[in-house]
Motif scaffolding. Structure first.
Motif, mmCIF file in Angstrom:
data_model
loop_
_atom_site.group_PDB
_atom_site.id
_atom_site.type_symbol
_atom_site.label_atom_id
_atom_site.label_comp_id
_atom_site.label_asym_id
_atom_site.label_seq_id
_atom_site.Cartn_x
_atom_site.Cartn_y
_atom_site.Cartn_z
ATOM 1 N N GLN A 1 0.912 -1.229 0.020
ATOM 2 C CA GLN A 1 0.072 0.151 -0.113
ATOM 3 C C GLN A 1 0.662 1.338 0.097
ATOM 4 N N ARG A 2 1.771 1.325 0.722
ATOM 5 C CA ARG A 2 2.737 2.522 1.119
ATOM 6 C C ARG A 2 3.628 2.769 -0.450
ATOM 7 N N ALA A 3 4.085 1.599 -1.100
ATOM 8 C CA ALA A 3 4.500 1.581 -2.630
ATOM 9 C C ALA A 3 3.661 2.244 -3.649
ATOM 10 N N ALA A 4 2.391 1.794 -3.239
ATOM 11 C CA ALA A 4 1.274 2.437 -4.298
ATOM 12 C C ALA A 4 1.190 3.957 -4.140
ATOM 13 N N ILE A 5 1.161 4.051 -2.929
ATOM 14 C CA ILE A 5 0.945 5.721 -2.573
ATOM 15 C C ILE A 5 2.284 6.516 -3.049
ATOM 16 N N LEU A 6 3.423 5.933 -2.889
ATOM 17 C CA LEU A 6 4.680 6.701 -3.477
ATOM 18 C C LEU A 6 4.520 6.899 -4.877
ATOM 19 N N LEU A 7 4.116 5.529 -5.694
ATOM 20 C CA LEU A 7 4.303 5.518 -7.090
ATOM 21 C C LEU A 7 3.177 6.647 -7.546
ATOM 22 N N GLY A 8 1.767 6.713 -6.837
ATOM 23 C CA GLY A 8 0.887 7.655 -7.272
ATOM 24 C C GLY A 8 1.325 9.073 -7.225
ATOM 25 N N TYR A 9 1.965 9.294 -6.108
ATOM 26 C CA TYR A 9 2.420 10.678 -5.738
ATOM 27 C C TYR A 9 3.561 11.075 -6.666
ATOM 28 N N HIS A 10 4.493 10.095 -7.160
ATOM 29 C CA HIS A 10 5.480 10.371 -7.992
ATOM 30 C C HIS A 10 4.795 10.632 -9.258
ATOM 31 N N ALA A 11 3.636 10.053 -9.594
ATOM 32 C CA ALA A 11 3.018 10.287 -11.023
ATOM 33 C C ALA A 11 2.411 11.715 -11.036
ATOM 34 N N ARG A 12 2.227 12.331 -10.029
ATOM 35 C CA ARG A 12 1.335 13.586 -9.665
ATOM 36 C C ARG A 12 0.070 13.349 -9.567
ATOM 37 N N GLU A 13 -0.360 12.147 -9.053
ATOM 38 C CA GLU A 13 -1.770 11.958 -8.816
ATOM 39 C C GLU A 13 -2.295 12.705 -7.444
ATOM 40 N N SER A 14 -3.188 13.342 -7.360
ATOM 41 C CA SER A 14 -3.431 14.025 -6.080
ATOM 42 C C SER A 14 -3.513 13.371 -4.820
ATOM 43 N N ILE A 15 -3.551 13.869 -3.704
ATOM 44 C CA ILE A 15 -3.279 13.080 -2.486
ATOM 45 C C ILE A 15 -4.817 12.447 -2.257
ATOM 46 N N ALA A 16 -5.832 12.964 -2.528
ATOM 47 C CA ALA A 16 -7.218 12.770 -2.437
ATOM 48 C C ALA A 16 -7.448 11.677 -3.553
ATOM 49 N N GLY A 17 -6.991 11.942 -4.554
ATOM 50 C CA GLY A 17 -7.192 10.543 -5.829
ATOM 51 C C GLY A 17 -6.449 9.249 -5.317
ATOM 52 N N VAL B 1 -2.463 9.212 3.701
ATOM 53 C CA VAL B 1 -1.941 9.293 2.584
ATOM 54 C C VAL B 1 -0.617 10.234 2.758
ATOM 55 N N THR B 2 -1.313 11.520 3.238
ATOM 56 C CA THR B 2 -0.371 12.660 3.499
ATOM 57 C C THR B 2 0.874 12.049 4.607
ATOM 58 N N LYS B 3 0.427 11.524 5.488
ATOM 59 C CA LYS B 3 1.486 10.898 6.611
ATOM 60 C C LYS B 3 2.644 10.097 5.559
ATOM 61 N N TRP B 4 2.356 9.291 5.028
ATOM 62 C CA TRP B 4 3.205 8.492 4.386
ATOM 63 C C TRP B 4 4.183 9.312 3.288
ATOM 64 N N VAL B 5 3.410 10.145 2.324
ATOM 65 C CA VAL B 5 4.139 10.884 1.489
ATOM 66 C C VAL B 5 5.021 11.927 2.215
ATOM 67 N N ALA B 6 4.704 12.277 3.451
ATOM 68 C CA ALA B 6 5.555 13.278 4.216
ATOM 69 C C ALA B 6 6.906 12.480 4.807
ATOM 70 N N LYS B 7 6.477 11.184 5.283
ATOM 71 C CA LYS B 7 7.668 10.320 5.716
ATOM 72 C C LYS B 7 8.692 9.997 4.535
ATOM 73 N N ALA B 8 8.223 9.981 3.310
ATOM 74 C CA ALA B 8 9.148 9.639 2.360
ATOM 75 C C ALA B 8 10.089 10.834 1.948
ATOM 76 N N LEU B 9 9.206 12.050 2.060
ATOM 77 C CA LEU B 9 10.080 13.023 1.579
ATOM 78 C C LEU B 9 10.980 13.360 2.646
ATOM 79 N N ALA B 10 10.833 13.156 3.931
ATOM 80 C CA ALA B 10 11.683 13.446 4.981
ATOM 81 C C ALA B 10 13.025 12.182 5.110
ATOM 82 N N VAL B 11 12.753 10.729 4.974
ATOM 83 C CA VAL B 11 13.677 9.943 4.946
ATOM 84 C C VAL B 11 13.976 9.291 3.740
ATOM 85 N N GLY B 12 13.193 9.337 2.716
ATOM 86 C CA GLY B 12 13.695 8.516 1.604
ATOM 87 C C GLY B 12 12.606 7.593 1.326
#
Length: 80
Positions: A26-42, A54-65
């Protein structure tokens, strides 16, 4: 978020995996969607998650990779 080719390939493999833990796929799908410029709500609608999660996991990825964000942080269990 900028993903290397190796990171993107690993996230795609993990998102399709049937044997990896659900939380990691699920987290991998979140990061791939964010990378593809899909909206957080989408992303949240597609995965059946709240925007807050979704915002929590995107923020964590931006902070730690992206690869470090897939794993849970160690936490000591509460005492009795």
């Amino acid at each position: 978020m900028i993903l290397t080719d190796e990171d993107k390939a690993e996230l795609e493999r993990l998102a399709r995996s049937r044997t990896a833990p659900h939380r990691e796929t699920q987290r991998a799908a979140i990061l791939l969607g964010y990378h593809a410029r899909e909206s957080i709500a989408g992303i949240g609608r597609r995965l059946g998650m709240t925007r807050l999660s979704v915002t929590k996991w995107v923020a964590k990825a931006l902070a730690v990779g992206p690869m470090a964000a897939l794993k849970d942080n160690y936490h000591r269990p509460k005492g009795r």
